[in-house]
Scaffold this motif. Structure first.
Motif, PDB file in Angstrom:
ATOM      1  N   ALA A 151      16.821  27.507 -15.372  1.00 10.30           N
ATOM      2  CA  ALA A 151      15.732  26.458 -15.636  1.00 10.30           C
ATOM      3  C   ALA A 151      14.489  26.576 -14.622  1.00 10.30           C
ATOM      4  O   ALA A 151      13.339  26.683 -15.119  1.00 10.30           O
ATOM      5  N   LEU A 152      14.850  26.775 -13.316  1.00 12.57           N
ATOM      6  CA  LEU A 152      13.542  26.746 -12.536  1.00 12.57           C
ATOM      7  C   LEU A 152      12.816  28.057 -12.636  1.00 12.57           C
ATOM      8  O   LEU A 152      11.862  28.400 -12.314  1.00 12.57           O
ATOM      9  N   ARG A 153      13.822  29.178 -12.689  1.00 12.99           N
ATOM     10  CA  ARG A 153      12.816  30.421 -12.918  1.00 12.99           C
ATOM     11  C   ARG A 153      12.119  30.604 -14.067  1.00 12.99           C
ATOM     12  O   ARG A 153      11.031  31.046 -14.236  1.00 12.99           O
ATOM     13  N   ALA A 154      12.715  29.674 -15.361  1.00 17.03           N
ATOM     14  CA  ALA A 154      11.677  29.784 -16.377  1.00 17.03           C
ATOM     15  C   ALA A 154      10.494  29.083 -16.351  1.00 17.03           C
ATOM     16  O   ALA A 154       9.255  29.495 -16.581  1.00 17.03           O
ATOM     17  N   GLN A 155      10.628  27.995 -15.478  1.00 13.47           N
ATOM     18  CA  GLN A 155       9.451  27.220 -15.248  1.00 13.47           C
ATOM     19  C   GLN A 155       8.434  27.984 -14.203  1.00 13.47           C
ATOM     20  O   GLN A 155       7.175  27.951 -14.627  1.00 13.47           O
TER      21      GLN A 155
ATOM     22  N   HIS B  69       8.108  31.435 -14.088  1.00 12.22           N
ATOM     23  CA  HIS B  69       7.474  32.244 -15.112  1.00 12.22           C
ATOM     24  C   HIS B  69       6.482  31.702 -15.830  1.00 12.22           C
ATOM     25  O   HIS B  69       5.540  32.453 -16.195  1.00 12.22           O
ATOM     26  N   GLN B  70       6.597  30.651 -16.305  1.00 11.20           N
ATOM     27  CA  GLN B  70       5.613  30.041 -17.429  1.00 11.20           C
ATOM     28  C   GLN B  70       4.396  29.583 -16.629  1.00 11.20           C
ATOM     29  O   GLN B  70       3.228  29.804 -16.965  1.00 11.20           O
ATOM     30  N   LEU B  71       4.489  29.505 -15.247  1.00 11.22           N
ATOM     31  CA  LEU B  71       3.239  28.985 -14.324  1.00 11.22           C
ATOM     32  C   LEU B  71       2.780  30.601 -13.887  1.00 11.22           C
ATOM     33  O   LEU B  71       1.443  30.428 -13.973  1.00 11.22           O
ATOM     34  N   ASP B  72       3.481  31.580 -13.729  1.00 13.05           N
ATOM     35  CA  ASP B  72       2.975  32.768 -13.384  1.00 13.05           C
ATOM     36  C   ASP B  72       3.621  34.043 -13.781  1.00 13.05           C
ATOM     37  O   ASP B  72       4.668  34.364 -13.079  1.00 13.05           O
ATOM     38  N   PRO B  73       3.273  34.589 -15.362  1.00 12.01           N
ATOM     39  CA  PRO B  73       4.330  35.508 -15.865  1.00 12.01           C
ATOM     40  C   PRO B  73       4.481  36.788 -14.884  1.00 12.01           C
ATOM     41  O   PRO B  73       5.265  37.421 -15.177  1.00 12.01           O
ATOM     42  N   SER B  74       3.288  37.032 -14.285  1.00 11.81           N
ATOM     43  CA  SER B  74       3.120  38.398 -13.153  1.00 11.81           C
ATOM     44  C   SER B  74       4.072  38.133 -11.996  1.00 11.81           C
ATOM     45  O   SER B  74       4.422  39.349 -11.671  1.00 11.81           O
ATOM     46  N   LEU B  75       4.373  37.038 -11.771  1.00 10.76           N
ATOM     47  CA  LEU B  75       5.305  36.861 -10.529  1.00 10.76           C
ATOM     48  C   LEU B  75       6.295  37.253 -10.765  1.00 10.76           C
ATOM     49  O   LEU B  75       7.431  37.876  -9.850  1.00 10.76           O
ATOM     50  N   ILE B  76       7.248  36.819 -11.655  1.00 11.22           N
ATOM     51  CA  ILE B  76       8.754  36.764 -11.976  1.00 11.22           C
ATOM     52  C   ILE B  76       8.908  36.913 -13.434  1.00 11.22           C
ATOM     53  O   ILE B  76       8.138  36.474 -14.418  1.00 11.22           O
ATOM     54  N   SER B  77       9.815  37.612 -13.937  1.00  4.11           N
ATOM     55  CA  SER B  77      10.062  37.984 -15.358  1.00  4.11           C
ATOM     56  C   SER B  77      10.821  36.777 -15.908  1.00  4.11           C
ATOM     57  O   SER B  77      11.175  35.771 -15.168  1.00  4.11           O
TER      58      SER B  77
END
Length: 241
Positions: free
Chosen positions: A5-9, A11-19
């Motif tokens: 859940a935290l990783r999805a949030q 990714h939504q904020l910065d897709p280039s930072l984390i898949s």
């Protein structure tokens, strides 16, 4: 699930930072029942700590019971399970005989406590025990090997609530009366709270007295774990057979 859940949030904020986060498949299809997901997790974490006992009596009858690990060398069960030839019959030790192992029993005055601690290198992971008293109305679960007719002994989880806390007539020992339906083989099973801690062990069923032919209610009885810990700390081990 928390990590995903935290990783999805993020990714939504910065897709280039984390898949994108993976889907937590293990918890995808949990039943939508009260405490259902909680009990599933507790069962998965604690199931390997509970062992099946096979009791072969002098007349060759075979009975079943349950036991659970409180340390790497100690098993707790109901004392009435220690009769005849006793075998711990569950992985990782499918045929480890314990009939010549050391056990401890205990008595408070004239009242026997139906708890025993067996000294044995059993190989089962230990549970966490809690000396606190259960609360009336508290949700609990029992994990053990119920003896189902015409079926192989199978580990199961049986959920319910604490209905009352009842002392015996001497007033020296208290018991939890729980709403779980009784079954052979569950004697010696641990009773867990919603945090996965053991609060007691199953010892017996008692029945309401009534007139002949009138159905009587069964009361499933659990002994608070503090009595088993008293057995553990008692100084006099005994051999059983």
């Amino acid at each position: 699930p928390i990590y995903c859940a935290l990783r999805a949030q993020l990714h939504q904020l910065d897709p280039s930072l984390i898949s994108a986060a993976p889907t937590p498949k293990r918890f995808k299809t949990l039943p939508a029942t009260a405490n259902g997901d909680q009990w599933i997790r507790i069962y998965e974490r604690r199931r390997e700590s509970v062992g099946l006992l096979e009791l072969t009596l002098a007349n060759s009858d075979i009975l079943m019971g349950s036991a659970f690990a409180i340390s790497s060398t100690e098993l707790v069960t109901a004392a009435h399970n220690l009769k005849g030839k006793v075998v711990l019959a569950t992985p990782p030790n499918p045929t480890k005989a314990i009939a010549t192992a050391t056990a401890k029993f205990h008595a408070r005055g004239s009242t026997d406590i139906d708890a025993a601690v067996i000294t044995l290198n059993h190989g089962l992971p230990s549970v966490q025990v809690d000396r606190r008293s259960a609360i009336v109305g508290e949700s609990i679960a029992i994990i053990g090997f119920a003896s189902v007719p015409r079926r192989q002994p199978t580990l199961g989880i049986y959920t319910g609530t604490v209905e009352s806390i009842s002392p015996d007539y001497s007033g020296s020992v208290s018991f939890y009366q729980v709403s779980v339906q009784s079954s052979g083989g569950l004697s010696g099973s641990p009773m867990f709270d919603s945090q996965g801690r053991v609060l007691g062990l199953v010892v017996e069923s008692t029945y309401e007295e009534g007139e002949e032919g009138v159905p009587r209610r069964e009361f499933f009885t659990v002994l608070p774990i503090r009595y088993a810990l008293e057995v553990k700390d008692s100084p006099t081990p005994v051999q059983f057979d």
